[in-house]
Enzyme design. Structure first.
Site, PDB file in Angstrom:
ATOM      1  N   HIS A 155       0.863  -1.185   0.000  1.00  0.00           N
ATOM      2  CA  HIS A 155       0.000   0.000   0.000  1.00  0.00           C
ATOM      3  C   HIS A 155       0.897   1.232   0.000  1.00  0.00           C
ATOM      4  CE1 HIS A 155      -2.856   2.966   1.650  1.00  0.00           C
ATOM      5  NE2 HIS A 155      -3.832   2.140   1.321  1.00  0.00           N
ATOM      6  N   ASP A 167       3.083  -4.606   7.860  1.00  0.00           N
ATOM      7  CA  ASP A 167       1.828  -3.867   7.712  1.00  0.00           C
ATOM      8  C   ASP A 167       0.695  -4.878   7.843  1.00  0.00           C
ATOM      9  OD1 ASP A 167      -0.472  -2.610   6.874  1.00  0.00           O
ATOM     10  OD2 ASP A 167       0.328  -1.905   4.964  1.00  0.00           O
ATOM     11  N   GLN A 191      -4.550  -5.354   6.700  1.00  0.00           N
ATOM     12  CA  GLN A 191      -5.533  -6.238   6.080  1.00  0.00           C
ATOM     13  C   GLN A 191      -5.651  -7.592   6.781  1.00  0.00           C
ATOM     14  OE1 GLN A 191      -7.656  -5.257   3.899  1.00  0.00           O
ATOM     15  NE2 GLN A 191      -6.679  -3.255   3.661  1.00  0.00           N
ATOM     16  N   LYS A 198     -10.775  -1.396  10.353  1.00  0.00           N
ATOM     17  CA  LYS A 198     -10.896  -2.539   9.442  1.00  0.00           C
ATOM     18  C   LYS A 198     -11.289  -3.819  10.184  1.00  0.00           C
ATOM     19  CE  LYS A 198      -7.410  -0.703   6.244  1.00  0.00           C
ATOM     20  NZ  LYS A 198      -8.240  -0.381   5.071  1.00  0.00           N
ATOM     21  N   CYS A 253      -4.749   2.510  -3.788  1.00  0.00           N
ATOM     22  CA  CYS A 253      -3.518   3.003  -3.158  1.00  0.00           C
ATOM     23  C   CYS A 253      -2.385   1.996  -3.337  1.00  0.00           C
ATOM     24  CB  CYS A 253      -3.731   3.310  -1.676  1.00  0.00           C
ATOM     25  SG  CYS A 253      -4.853   4.680  -1.366  1.00  0.00           S
TER      26      CYS A 253
END
Length: 401
Positions: A116, A193, A196, A219, A359
């Protein structure tokens, strides 16, 4: 039923039941979290860590209880390792700005083409300031990382390897534990990261052995504007503050150097969103009660069903990201039509999807496209909603053919 806990899903658009499939961008919020937010505003709105009065003490207790619940959820060793931010983006920027201060011209950072922008641009800004070099891991045709290239990119100048746990476009679940172990074998720390990942699995910091792990609550059924940076205590102790202001100081003087608060407060300048932070406890409780394993199994069933039906029933449809180990994310195009046009027509049938580059423009360039239609499943989605999607796409094809 679990779905009944999400009042937003009762909404109708264009006189149709809304089908919300933009969960990769943000999930909807269960009533328990909404009630926790309301409770905070009604009964415990006072600034944290700054007052001896009852409301301040109660607000502080709510915030610090949330920190402890998050520590438990991700199996961190200490609450000192849990930093509240405004989201994954700010968490990554914190590491780039603070940990990155030790990097010298010619030092190297490894990241992947599927990142991202939030895990690309902060390192480019650091590159502009310090002269570091960014190396990029490419992908295979199925959307998996070329791990042999990853291993070969390390040199004696590598100072950090950073990569997403799950791709927000391809749904690829990366072998982050193995990638971290390889980096550590060469003395290189890692930043993962996890934006997700945390809605679909429960990351264990002791098992992953990550040095830094960043994610966002919005999220994973929590409040918006709340992020988490996990960092190993020893690393965080060695890093200078990211921002200056109230809360993060021990002593300020105009005639001698300022001294800073202990972890985790050293990195939490200013008044936090203590209402939202307090409500994250309800989001963690929701995930725990629903059962992350049950959520995962349900989402994987929907992923399999939707993938099969899209490929078998919609002509000229191509899916990007076909690895066997995949999160409930499907990015696709219907050739030769533009993703924006399909997304707009789906919205007119009350089906909410995401279109564009998500993104992830470097990834789109690698795929040879400028964007996709993206759907993502959450705990509350159903097989009936897949049926609505398939019928809507068939109708759209009749209109635009």
């Amino acid at each position: 039923m679990l779905r009944e806990q999400f009042p937003a899903l009762d909404r109708q658009l264009y006189k149709r039941p809304m089908v919300y499939l933009d969960n990769v961008a943000t999930s909807q919020t269960p009533l328990c979290v909404i009630e926790a937010i309301n409770e905070g505003y009604i009964h415990a709105k006072a600034n944290v860590h700054r007052g001896v009065h009852t409301l301040s003490q109660e607000a502080t207790a709510r915030q610090e209880h949330a920190r402890e619940r998050i520590r438990q959820w991700i199996n961190a060793r200490s609450t000192y390792e849990i930093i509240f931010t405004r989201g994954t983006t700010e968490a990554i920027n914190l590491v780039a700005a603070s940990f990155g201060q030790r990097f010298k011209p010619g030092d190297e950072i490894i990241l992947t083409v599927m990142e991202h922008h939030a895990n690309i641009v902060p390192w480019q800004l650091l590159q502009n300031r310090t002269g570091i070099k960014i190396k990029v891991v490419p992908i295979n045709p199925d959307g998996s990382l070329q791990l042999d290239v990853y291993r070969n990119l390390f040199t004696d100048r590598t100072r950090l390897a950073t990569f997403c746990h799950i791709s927000n476009v391809l749904g690829t679940v990366n072998p982050v534990k193995e990638m971290t172990a390889y980096a550590h074998s060469l003395g290189v720390p890692t930043l993962i990261d996890g934006a997700q990942a945390t809605a679909h699995l429960r990351p264990d910091m002791q098992d992953l052995d990550a040095d830094f792990y960043a994610f966002s609550l919005h999220k994973m059924y929590g409040p918006s504007g709340i992020g988490i940076l996990y960092g190993k205590e020893q690393l965080l102790e060695s890093m200078p503050p990211y921002q200056g202001g109230g809360e993060m100081i021990a002593h300020v003087s105009l005639t001698s150097p300022t001294t800073f608060a202990e972890l985790p407060y050293k990195f939490e300048a200013g008044t936090p969103d203590f209402i939202g932070i307090g409500a994250t406890t309800a989001a963690i409780d929701f995930l725990e009660k629903a059962g992350i394993d049950k959520i995962h199994a349900h989402e994987q069933k929907l992923l399999s069903e939707a993938t099969s039906r899209l490929l078998n029933e919609i002509p000229n449809l191509e899916i990007y990201g076909t690895t066997p180990d995949k999160a409930p994310v499907i990015s696709f195009l219907i050739h030769p039509h533009h993703h924006y046009d399909i997304g707009l027509l789906l919205d007119k049938q009350a089906i909410e999807v995401r279109t564009g580059h998500h993104c992830a423009q470097p990834l789109m360039h690698a795929l040879g496209i400028d964007g996709t239609i993206r759907i993502g499943f959450a705990a509350y989605n159903t097989s009936q909603e897949i049926e609505f999607l398939i019928q809507a796409l068939k109708k759209i094809q009749q209109i635009i053919s």
